[in-house]
Design a protein around this motif. Structure first.
Motif, PDB file in Angstrom:
ATOM      1  N   ARG A   1      -8.351  -3.505   7.491  1.00 52.68           N
ATOM      2  CA  ARG A   1      -9.293  -4.270   8.312  1.00 52.68           C
ATOM      3  C   ARG A   1      -9.620  -3.568   9.620  1.00 52.68           C
ATOM      4  O   ARG A   1     -10.674  -3.762  10.181  1.00 52.68           O
ATOM      5  N   LYS A   2      -8.689  -2.772  10.096  1.00 50.96           N
ATOM      6  CA  LYS A   2      -8.880  -2.118  11.394  1.00 50.96           C
ATOM      7  C   LYS A   2      -9.192  -0.642  11.198  1.00 50.96           C
ATOM      8  O   LYS A   2      -8.516   0.232  11.719  1.00 50.96           O
ATOM      9  N   ALA A   3     -10.239  -0.385  10.415  1.00 55.01           N
ATOM     10  CA  ALA A   3     -10.639   0.993  10.146  1.00 55.01           C
ATOM     11  C   ALA A   3     -11.504   1.512  11.282  1.00 55.01           C
ATOM     12  O   ALA A   3     -12.070   0.753  12.057  1.00 55.01           O
ATOM     13  N   LYS A   4     -11.615   2.818  11.341  1.00 53.75           N
ATOM     14  CA  LYS A   4     -12.431   3.464  12.370  1.00 53.75           C
ATOM     15  C   LYS A   4     -13.876   2.984  12.250  1.00 53.75           C
ATOM     16  O   LYS A   4     -14.393   2.843  11.146  1.00 53.75           O
ATOM     17  N   GLY A   5     -14.488   2.731  13.369  1.00 57.30           N
ATOM     18  CA  GLY A   5     -15.872   2.274  13.370  1.00 57.30           C
ATOM     19  C   GLY A   5     -16.020   0.801  13.037  1.00 57.30           C
ATOM     20  O   GLY A   5     -17.125   0.327  12.793  1.00 57.30           O
ATOM     21  N   GLY A   6     -14.921   0.065  12.979  1.00 58.29           N
ATOM     22  CA  GLY A   6     -14.977  -1.363  12.712  1.00 58.29           C
ATOM     23  C   GLY A   6     -15.239  -1.722  11.256  1.00 58.29           C
ATOM     24  O   GLY A   6     -15.434  -2.884  10.924  1.00 58.29           O
ATOM     25  N   ARG A   7     -15.239  -0.733  10.389  1.00 60.13           N
ATOM     26  CA  ARG A   7     -15.473  -0.991   8.970  1.00 60.13           C
ATOM     27  C   ARG A   7     -14.193  -1.460   8.297  1.00 60.13           C
ATOM     28  O   ARG A   7     -13.091  -1.165   8.750  1.00 60.13           O
ATOM     29  N   GLN A   8     -14.345  -2.166   7.194  1.00 57.79           N
ATOM     30  CA  GLN A   8     -13.208  -2.557   6.366  1.00 57.79           C
ATOM     31  C   GLN A   8     -13.336  -1.840   5.036  1.00 57.79           C
ATOM     32  O   GLN A   8     -14.426  -1.499   4.600  1.00 57.79           O
ATOM     33  N   ARG A   9     -12.179  -1.630   4.405  1.00 60.59           N
ATOM     34  CA  ARG A   9     -12.205  -1.068   3.058  1.00 60.59           C
ATOM     35  C   ARG A   9     -10.949  -1.511   2.316  1.00 60.59           C
ATOM     36  O   ARG A   9      -9.971  -1.941   2.927  1.00 60.59           O
ATOM     37  N   THR A  10     -10.988  -1.409   1.019  1.00 59.04           N
ATOM     38  CA  THR A  10      -9.845  -1.727   0.182  1.00 59.04           C
ATOM     39  C   THR A  10      -9.482  -0.472  -0.586  1.00 59.04           C
ATOM     40  O   THR A  10     -10.360   0.168  -1.166  1.00 59.04           O
ATOM     41  N   ILE A  11      -8.204  -0.133  -0.560  1.00 71.15           N
ATOM     42  CA  ILE A  11      -7.756   1.077  -1.247  1.00 71.15           C
ATOM     43  C   ILE A  11      -6.626   0.729  -2.197  1.00 71.15           C
ATOM     44  O   ILE A  11      -5.892  -0.244  -1.984  1.00 71.15           O
ATOM     45  N   PRO A  12      -6.465   1.504  -3.258  1.00 66.95           N
ATOM     46  CA  PRO A  12      -5.375   1.245  -4.205  1.00 66.95           C
ATOM     47  C   PRO A  12      -4.025   1.666  -3.625  1.00 66.95           C
ATOM     48  O   PRO A  12      -3.936   2.607  -2.840  1.00 66.95           O
ATOM     49  N   ILE A  13      -2.997   0.941  -4.033  1.00 66.19           N
ATOM     50  CA  ILE A  13      -1.621   1.289  -3.678  1.00 66.19           C
ATOM     51  C   ILE A  13      -1.016   1.990  -4.887  1.00 66.19           C
ATOM     52  O   ILE A  13      -1.111   1.487  -6.012  1.00 66.19           O
ATOM     53  N   GLN A  14      -0.428   3.139  -4.670  1.00 66.09           N
ATOM     54  CA  GLN A  14       0.219   3.864  -5.759  1.00 66.09           C
ATOM     55  C   GLN A  14       1.296   2.968  -6.393  1.00 66.09           C
ATOM     56  O   GLN A  14       2.103   2.377  -5.671  1.00 66.09           O
ATOM     57  N   PRO A  15       1.326   2.851  -7.719  1.00 68.12           N
ATOM     58  CA  PRO A  15       2.300   1.987  -8.385  1.00 68.12           C
ATOM     59  C   PRO A  15       3.746   2.290  -7.994  1.00 68.12           C
ATOM     60  O   PRO A  15       4.561   1.368  -7.870  1.00 68.12           O
ATOM     61  N   ALA A  16       4.067   3.547  -7.760  1.00 68.73           N
ATOM     62  CA  ALA A  16       5.444   3.921  -7.420  1.00 68.73           C
ATOM     63  C   ALA A  16       5.867   3.391  -6.057  1.00 68.73           C
ATOM     64  O   ALA A  16       7.069   3.308  -5.765  1.00 68.73           O
ATOM     65  N   LEU A  17       4.913   2.998  -5.211  1.00 64.61           N
ATOM     66  CA  LEU A  17       5.246   2.502  -3.878  1.00 64.61           C
ATOM     67  C   LEU A  17       5.654   1.033  -3.875  1.00 64.61           C
ATOM     68  O   LEU A  17       6.331   0.582  -2.953  1.00 64.61           O
ATOM     69  N   ALA A  18       5.240   0.273  -4.873  1.00 68.16           N
ATOM     70  CA  ALA A  18       5.514  -1.174  -4.895  1.00 68.16           C
ATOM     71  C   ALA A  18       7.002  -1.505  -4.728  1.00 68.16           C
ATOM     72  O   ALA A  18       7.337  -2.369  -3.908  1.00 68.16           O
ATOM     73  N   PRO A  19       7.917  -0.839  -5.441  1.00 71.89           N
ATOM     74  CA  PRO A  19       9.339  -1.174  -5.243  1.00 71.89           C
ATOM     75  C   PRO A  19       9.824  -0.913  -3.815  1.00 71.89           C
ATOM     76  O   PRO A  19      10.629  -1.680  -3.282  1.00 71.89           O
ATOM     77  N   PHE A  20       9.312   0.141  -3.184  1.00 72.18           N
ATOM     78  CA  PHE A  20       9.706   0.444  -1.806  1.00 72.18           C
ATOM     79  C   PHE A  20       9.193  -0.640  -0.851  1.00 72.18           C
ATOM     80  O   PHE A  20       9.895  -1.046   0.078  1.00 72.18           O
ATOM     81  N   ILE A  21       7.968  -1.090  -1.088  1.00 71.75           N
ATOM     82  CA  ILE A  21       7.391  -2.134  -0.241  1.00 71.75           C
ATOM     83  C   ILE A  21       8.169  -3.433  -0.414  1.00 71.75           C
ATOM     84  O   ILE A  21       8.475  -4.118   0.567  1.00 71.75           O
ATOM     85  N   LEU A  22       8.528  -3.767  -1.646  1.00 71.57           N
ATOM     86  CA  LEU A  22       9.306  -4.984  -1.896  1.00 71.57           C
ATOM     87  C   LEU A  22      10.693  -4.908  -1.263  1.00 71.57           C
ATOM     88  O   LEU A  22      11.185  -5.888  -0.702  1.00 71.57           O
ATOM     89  N   GLU A  23      11.301  -3.744  -1.331  1.00 63.80           N
ATOM     90  CA  GLU A  23      12.614  -3.553  -0.712  1.00 63.80           C
ATOM     91  C   GLU A  23      12.515  -3.703   0.804  1.00 63.80           C
ATOM     92  O   GLU A  23      13.348  -4.351   1.435  1.00 63.80           O
TER      93      GLU A  23
END
Length: 143
Positions: free
Chosen positions: A33-55
């Motif tokens: 939401r706080k991208a440069k120039g006030g723009r928003q974007r949605t990006i994919p999260i690498q599947p391998a990162l999900a367990p680290f985020i949950l931990e």
């Protein structure tokens, strides 16, 4: 935090501006939401990162601060704190002895990996939220 930084192509301010409600792990998406120039974007999260985020989430409960990444006092992590953490790991790895490495270097590495994986320039620009079609003078990377 550094893994998400490396595998998302986020700018430092974008990473530090993330809140927990910007994450959608079921769809593996991250809303910036706080991208440069006030723009928003949605990006994919690498599947391998999900367990680290949950931990990491488990260590943060209960969530008092909306910020995804917080410092010692429990407040949103500041850019100087991120820089110190990043510098610590660069120094520990020895990479900084051979080449100047900054947090922004991760953004360039991310873009280069996408090029090697066959992504076209337009896709890379959208993921990185950059509109430049050619590198600025003196710049070697894609983004």
């Amino acid at each position: 935090m550094l893994a998400l930084f490396a595998y998302s192509g986020l700018r430092r301010s974008e990473l530090l501006g993330l809140d927990w409600d910007d994450l959608d792990l079921s769809c593996r998406l991250l809303r910036v939401r706080k991208a440069k120039g006030g723009r928003q974007r949605t990006i994919p999260i690498q599947p391998a990162l999900a367990p680290f985020i949950l931990e990491y989430y488990a260590t943060r409960e209960p969530l008092i601060e909306r910020a995804l990444f917080v410092g010692v006092p429990g407040k949103r992590l500041k850019d100087t704190q991120l820089d110190q953490l990043f510098r610590h790991y660069v120094d520990a790895s020895g990479v900084g002895e051979r080449k100047r490495v900054t947090a922004h270097t991760l953004r360039h590495v991310f873009a280069s990996e996408l090029v090697h994986a066959g992504a076209n320039l337009r896709q890379i620009q959208e993921l990185l939220a950059t509109s430049t079609s050619t590198p600025r003078s003196g710049q070697r990377g894609v983004a």
